[in-house]
Design a protein around this motif. Structure first.
Motif, PDB file in Angstrom:
ATOM      1  N   TRP A   1      28.428   8.479  13.658  1.00  0.00           N
ATOM      2  CA  TRP A   1      28.259   9.537  14.467  1.00  0.00           C
ATOM      3  C   TRP A   1      27.718   9.792  15.946  1.00  0.00           C
ATOM      4  N   LEU A   2      28.341  10.528  16.776  1.00  0.00           N
ATOM      5  CA  LEU A   2      27.842  10.597  17.884  1.00  0.00           C
ATOM      6  C   LEU A   2      27.770  11.887  18.242  1.00  0.00           C
ATOM      7  N   PHE A   3      26.559  12.440  18.913  1.00  0.00           N
ATOM      8  CA  PHE A   3      26.130  13.846  19.156  1.00  0.00           C
ATOM      9  C   PHE A   3      26.156  14.000  20.662  1.00  0.00           C
TER      10      PHE A   3
ATOM     11  N   ARG B   1      32.662  11.671  14.730  1.00  0.00           N
ATOM     12  CA  ARG B   1      32.928  10.435  13.867  1.00  0.00           C
ATOM     13  C   ARG B   1      33.938   9.440  13.920  1.00  0.00           C
ATOM     14  N   VAL B   2      33.967   8.433  14.483  1.00  0.00           N
ATOM     15  CA  VAL B   2      35.046   7.613  14.573  1.00  0.00           C
ATOM     16  C   VAL B   2      35.002   6.435  13.838  1.00  0.00           C
TER      17      VAL B   2
ATOM     18  N   ARG C   1      38.679  10.256  11.994  1.00  0.00           N
ATOM     19  CA  ARG C   1      37.926  10.720  13.222  1.00  0.00           C
ATOM     20  C   ARG C   1      37.639  12.265  12.696  1.00  0.00           C
ATOM     21  N   ILE C   2      36.399  12.549  12.927  1.00  0.00           N
ATOM     22  CA  ILE C   2      35.942  13.900  12.457  1.00  0.00           C
ATOM     23  C   ILE C   2      35.268  14.596  13.745  1.00  0.00           C
ATOM     24  N   ARG C   3      35.940  15.747  14.121  1.00  0.00           N
ATOM     25  CA  ARG C   3      35.115  16.300  15.403  1.00  0.00           C
ATOM     26  C   ARG C   3      34.852  17.751  15.172  1.00  0.00           C
TER      27      ARG C   3
ATOM     28  N   SER D   1      37.912  19.418  13.772  1.00  0.00           N
ATOM     29  CA  SER D   1      39.323  18.803  13.204  1.00  0.00           C
ATOM     30  C   SER D   1      38.811  17.546  12.395  1.00  0.00           C
ATOM     31  N   ILE D   2      39.669  16.971  11.454  1.00  0.00           N
ATOM     32  CA  ILE D   2      39.421  15.729  10.619  1.00  0.00           C
ATOM     33  C   ILE D   2      41.027  15.159  10.684  1.00  0.00           C
TER      34      ILE D   2
END
Length: 415
Positions: free
Chosen positions: A159-161, A188-189, A194-196, A227-228
């Motif tokens: 996860w990246l924030f 999250r990749v 990929r979840i954004r 998006s997922i």
């Protein structure tokens, strides 16, 4: 047994215990390399090409720090200085490397050379880490080494924030503008997912004075998108996109949308930073609640739509190429559509000579959100509202040629 031999045996056992304890201590001290990079470079590409270390975004979480500084050199290229510094168990390891480029090198050649230099500098840290006995070396015919088969644990689970904010103030005799923007992004990749999710708010206020009159404009926009996407194979992906928007400029009091999508990449996704030809199809539904009644006499409406998006991207030693073609229509009325084309081509014709072309063209037939009535002077001068148009067109071309010394790497910053 004589006392003399008892003392000798005791001394040998004690020495053996010290050696074993020391070796165990060394094993405990070894840990994975956690790398922090600060540079004006393509960090995403570096993370992809150097996947056997843990890349961290917080300097305090790193046990290896790499600062890359670049400056113009005498040949017209750039000199990169790589400063490696170990922290904690690696505190005794440090060093500096230098990497020089010439103005005739493409961006692809520059980044490949920089990654190769980073790998060279990291080797000393890797040999002292817990990866030392997990590394498989292969030597290519050109002498290049490859490091493979290393598993990295990520406490953030990929996860990246990011939280960001920006404010702008501009003032002239007859014009004054103030704008701010704040937002939050999460991403999250992994190899399969990929979840954004993005949240953003933007507000702008403008004033324009002419012939003793003052015109004021206020624009407000806030939105949330998510998006997922799931990778089905090296070429196929499926996803779902959704979001909501409020935008006074586009006459939207509220807009919500939901779009499933299917994507096919001719090349493997692992090559995405080098080349890709992607076809993406979306079909979905959006609902618009308008601030003012539209030119079609509508205050709210729901529309089913679909789109096809084709992207081509190459990053090669001979230059870069990127083209995107996107077409979209309403399912109930194919006359309401939009076609967008954007292209950028940069070619190294021969050593020192490069040509760049870029342009965009857009046919617009789907502006159902336009407010009824004529645009006021405030709308035109301050761009307070979106204005009707049938198309947008733009084109740019550039050429450059560099010649002279390609070997002068002397740095001189004096006046």
């Amino acid at each position: 047994m004589p006392l003399y031999y008892c003392r000798r045996i005791t001394l040998v056992l004690f020495c053996f215990f010290l050696v074993v304890t020391s070796l165990q201590s060394q094993e405990i001290e070894k840990e994975p390399v956690r790398l922090f990079i600060e540079c004006n470079c393509e960090k995403t590409y570096i993370r992809q090409e150097i996947g056997y270390v843990s890349h961290v975004r917080d300097q305090s979480q790193a046990n290896v720090q790499l600062f890359i500084f670049d400056i113009a050199n005498g040949s017209g290229g750039r000199t990169y200085s790589l400063d490696f510094k170990g922290i904690g168990v690696y505190k005794d390891i440090f060093g500096e490397l230098s990497y020089d480029t010439t103005p005739t090198m493409t961006s692809d050649e520059v980044r490949k050379g920089l990654v190769a230099k980073i790998k060279s500098g990291l080797l000393r840290f890797i040999l002292e880490s817990n990866m030392a006995d997990k590394i498989t070396y292969t030597i290519n015919t050109d002498g290049t080494g490859t490091i493979l088969d290393i598993d990295i644990e990520d406490p953030w689970n990929n996860w990246l924030f990011e939280v960001y904010g920006e404010a702008t103030l501009a003032k002239e005799t007859s014009r004054k503008e103030f704008e701010y923007e704040i937002g939050f992004e999460s991403d999250r990749v992994t190899e399969k997912w990929r979840i954004r999710a993005d949240l953003e708010m933007n507000q702008a206020r403008s004033e324009f004075k002419q012939d003793g009159e003052t015109y004021t404009s206020d624009r407000l926009r806030y939105s949330g998108d998510a998006s997922i996407v799931r990778s089905l194979s090296d070429h196929w992906s499926v996803g779902i996109f959704g979001g909501a928007t409020h935008n006074t400029f586009t006459n939207l009091n509220f807009r919500g949308y939901l779009n499933p999508a299917l994507e096919y990449n001719i090349f493997s996704y692992r090559e995405v930073l080098r080349r890709e030809i992607v076809f993406a199809y979306r079909i979905g539904y959006f609902y618009n609640d308008y601030i003012d009644t539209t030119v079609f006499g509508v205050e709210e409406e729901g529309v089913f739509n679909h789109s096809l998006d084709v992207q081509l991207r190459y990053r090669q030693p001979w230059g870069n190429i990127y083209y995107r073609l996107r077409g979209s229509t309403f399912l109930e009325d194919f006359k309401k559509n939009r076609i967008q084309l954007f292209g950028r081509l940069s070619i190294r014709v021969f050593k020192g000579l490069a040509v760049t072309f870029s342009g965009n063209f857009e046919l617009i037939r789907d502006q159902i959100n336009l407010a009824a009535g004529d645009a006021s002077i405030e709308d035109v001068l301050l761009q307070q509202k979106q204005i009707a148009t049938d198309y947008e067109l733009g084109f740019r071309v550039g050429i450059s040629y560099t010649f002279g010394s390609a070997f002068n790497n002397i740095i001189n910053t004096r006046l």
